[in-house]
Scaffold this motif. Sequence first.
Motif, PDB file in Angstrom:
ATOM      1  N   LYS A 179       0.849  -1.267  -0.079  1.00  0.00           N
ATOM      2  CA  LYS A 179      -0.186  -0.104  -0.001  1.00  0.00           C
ATOM      3  C   LYS A 179       0.724   1.248   0.112  1.00  0.00           C
ATOM      4  CE  LYS A 179      -3.916  -1.647   2.393  1.00  0.00           C
ATOM      5  NZ  LYS A 179      -3.769  -2.977   2.901  1.00  0.00           N
ATOM      6  N   GLY A 183       0.908   4.446  -3.360  1.00  0.00           N
ATOM      7  CA  GLY A 183       0.034   5.781  -3.271  1.00  0.00           C
ATOM      8  C   GLY A 183      -0.842   6.001  -2.312  1.00  0.00           C
ATOM      9  N   TRP A 184      -0.778   4.823  -1.269  1.00  0.00           N
ATOM     10  CA  TRP A 184      -1.609   5.132  -0.150  1.00  0.00           C
ATOM     11  C   TRP A 184      -1.512   6.595   0.682  1.00  0.00           C
ATOM     12  CZ3 TRP A 184      -5.682   1.725   2.281  1.00  0.00           C
ATOM     13  CH2 TRP A 184      -6.050   0.807   1.465  1.00  0.00           C
ATOM     14  N   GLU A 188      -3.964  13.439  -1.378  1.00  0.00           N
ATOM     15  CA  GLU A 188      -5.198  13.493  -2.323  1.00  0.00           C
ATOM     16  C   GLU A 188      -5.857  12.194  -2.547  1.00  0.00           C
ATOM     17  OE1 GLU A 188      -2.043  14.746  -3.227  1.00  0.00           O
ATOM     18  OE2 GLU A 188      -2.831  16.950  -2.426  1.00  0.00           O
ATOM     19  N   ALA A 189      -5.110  11.144  -2.471  1.00  0.00           N
ATOM     20  CA  ALA A 189      -5.744   9.941  -2.899  1.00  0.00           C
ATOM     21  C   ALA A 189      -6.602   9.278  -1.961  1.00  0.00           C
ATOM     22  CB  ALA A 189      -4.682   8.793  -3.343  1.00  0.00           C
ATOM     23  N   GLU A 190      -7.797   8.827  -2.262  1.00  0.00           N
ATOM     24  CA  GLU A 190      -8.503   8.036  -1.232  1.00  0.00           C
ATOM     25  C   GLU A 190      -8.771   6.762  -1.524  1.00  0.00           C
ATOM     26  OE1 GLU A 190     -12.315  10.215  -1.833  1.00  0.00           O
ATOM     27  OE2 GLU A 190     -11.661  11.881  -0.360  1.00  0.00           O
ATOM     28  N   ALA A 191      -7.771   6.016  -1.057  1.00  0.00           N
ATOM     29  CA  ALA A 191      -7.512   4.540  -1.828  1.00  0.00           C
ATOM     30  C   ALA A 191      -8.703   3.732  -1.149  1.00  0.00           C
ATOM     31  CB  ALA A 191      -6.124   3.956  -1.289  1.00  0.00           C
ATOM     32  N   LYS A 193     -11.760   4.280  -0.175  1.00  0.00           N
ATOM     33  CA  LYS A 193     -12.870   4.693  -1.144  1.00  0.00           C
ATOM     34  C   LYS A 193     -12.870   4.149  -2.467  1.00  0.00           C
ATOM     35  CE  LYS A 193     -15.868   8.479  -2.328  1.00  0.00           C
ATOM     36  NZ  LYS A 193     -15.957  10.104  -2.467  1.00  0.00           N
ATOM     37  N   GLY A 194     -11.561   4.230  -3.163  1.00  0.00           N
ATOM     38  CA  GLY A 194     -11.313   3.472  -4.403  1.00  0.00           C
ATOM     39  C   GLY A 194     -11.649   2.033  -4.563  1.00  0.00           C
ATOM     40  N   HIS A 195     -11.045   1.288  -3.672  1.00  0.00           N
ATOM     41  CA  HIS A 195     -11.383  -0.189  -3.436  1.00  0.00           C
ATOM     42  C   HIS A 195     -12.642  -0.335  -2.916  1.00  0.00           C
ATOM     43  CE1 HIS A 195      -7.328  -1.265  -4.534  1.00  0.00           C
ATOM     44  NE2 HIS A 195      -6.767  -0.284  -3.860  1.00  0.00           N
ATOM     45  N   PHE A 197     -15.182   1.116  -4.038  1.00  0.00           N
ATOM     46  CA  PHE A 197     -15.870   1.416  -5.278  1.00  0.00           C
ATOM     47  C   PHE A 197     -15.865   0.053  -6.303  1.00  0.00           C
ATOM     48  CE2 PHE A 197     -17.612   5.447  -4.717  1.00  0.00           C
ATOM     49  CZ  PHE A 197     -18.306   5.541  -5.678  1.00  0.00           C
ATOM     50  N   LEU A 214     -20.202   3.816   0.987  1.00  0.00           N
ATOM     51  CA  LEU A 214     -20.043   4.426  -0.298  1.00  0.00           C
ATOM     52  C   LEU A 214     -20.749   5.768  -0.738  1.00  0.00           C
ATOM     53  CD1 LEU A 214     -19.175   2.897  -2.963  1.00  0.00           C
ATOM     54  CD2 LEU A 214     -21.388   2.484  -3.597  1.00  0.00           C
TER      55      LEU A 214
END
Lengths: 393, 162
Positions: A179, A183-184, A188-191, A193-195, A197, A214
């Motif tokens: 992780k 980029g975790w 700015e990155a919402e890792a 949340k991305g996973h 989705f 979600l």
Amino acid sequence: MNYIYKLLPDSYYIHPKYLSMYRLAYCAITLIFIGLPAFTWLGDNLSYLYSPPRYSLAYFFSGFPGSSFFLTITLINLISFFGILWGVRTRIVSVTYTLSSIVGYSFWYSFGKIDHNLLWLIVPLFLAFAGWGDYYSIDARTRRAKNTEKKVDEDFNSMIITLFAITIAFSMFTAGFQKLITGWAIWEAEAVKGHLFENYYALKRDKLLANFFLNMDFHLLWKSMDYSALILEVGFIISVIRRQLFGYFVAAAVIFHLLVFLMFNIVFISNLVAYLVFFDWESFSKQVKSNQFLNRLRGNIAFVKSLIFTSVALFVIAFIYQLSNYTAIRFPSLIEVALNFFNIPESYQISLSLLFIGSFVVLVYSAKLYLSKLNKNTTTKRFVRFNELENQI
Amino acid sequence: MKKPFTRLMIYGSFLTVLCLHYLIARRLSEPYPSLIFPSFSGAPKTPNQFQVPVHEIFAVTTTKDTLPVDKDFFRKKVPYVEYEIPVVKTLVKKESISYNNSAVDPDKARFIEYAKEQLKQQYPDKNFESLLIIQERRTYNTDKKITLASVTDHKKTFIQLR
């Protein structure tokens, strides 16, 4: 050199009596919630779908071996498991159980995906050498009768359990490190949340709290989740040095897996079973001894024996019934059997969910034990100080 | 207690083995047994936009109609929903190897028999000539909760059933 020695882990000694309690808990959890694997379903599978991991036993085969191979593996696995439960040649059967499971799962994971349940499978391999068969077992009875009791060296016991703790911590670290380098940690990155989705839409993991999370649009919350996961997973390996700190990480990991279950609907049960080794079995045992209800039960041995006999008989009947069903992927857990009896759908999911609830209850109970121990220590310290002051006066 | 040096050596060697195991998994391919945990690696580069891998299986009839294949197509042989994507990837990989012709490959012949059997159950009145696997990555916008038009890594694979 002294500085390096300071980094050596604390003693992780657990008395074999408590490890034996854990052995019974391990078997009970497997039978009640998870169910034992049946590898027989692989025997008649399509070799065109065969894609084993490159570095595995299954890679030496060109397709799934025949049904008799998997039937043999399943039987060895079953016999070994019950050997562990009753404590018959515990050391040998523990090793056999782990090995047969690994052989079976090598083929199970030959569809292009490896599930990560290894910790659950290797527990017996480690603890067999730390004395988890020394109490509450047929081995112990035999040894007592022959007067040949042997004790596991305290140092050796600690070393084995430390190695097991390192294994857990390392596994967590591998996830955290990946992780970290992908980029975790970027603000700015919402890792998570991305996973969430990806799991929600690609794998249809949309149950429990998935939908609730979600719809949450709060960067600080998502970022705190990203960072918490990173700290927990990467920090695990450092925590091994201090046993108490490792205990805190284990407690945090239980909450972590519970959240993963609620958000991603991923049932990561393997770790929960492994964490239980580090439960405060000593305090638990003392509480059980002082429990009035259990003492009253102990006084009524005949009733307890008949209860155990009835349960075992019911279990054997259920098990024989399941053995006849060779195409099943596993022997259902007892909860599953009960739910199926009443035609309740998704019985396996419910059974695993109950395991999660159970692990949370154990966590709360552990916190209670810890706090009462802390209180007791503070009171004792105060009492000693009071006595000292009184003597001075 | 064992001598600190002995303990250091034991724990150090054990950690070294684990690190080697991790390196093999990272650089070559994940072995089994594996102590590497699922990492959920990667974080979206654009906030509020996430790419989701999608796979869909269709059956192509002799009259060139394309019909969706039941989600339970593989379930009889691979009873895990999580295994669906890896199984599809395996199929695509095997199809890309030219020598897997059903005429010479008995494994493929068995698979085709299985596929026909499954399709017959779903569409008893139709005749099929091939399976079509579509793989792609779709972009989701989390703010608007919609799928954006952009589709990447689009790939089509046909598996002849005759």
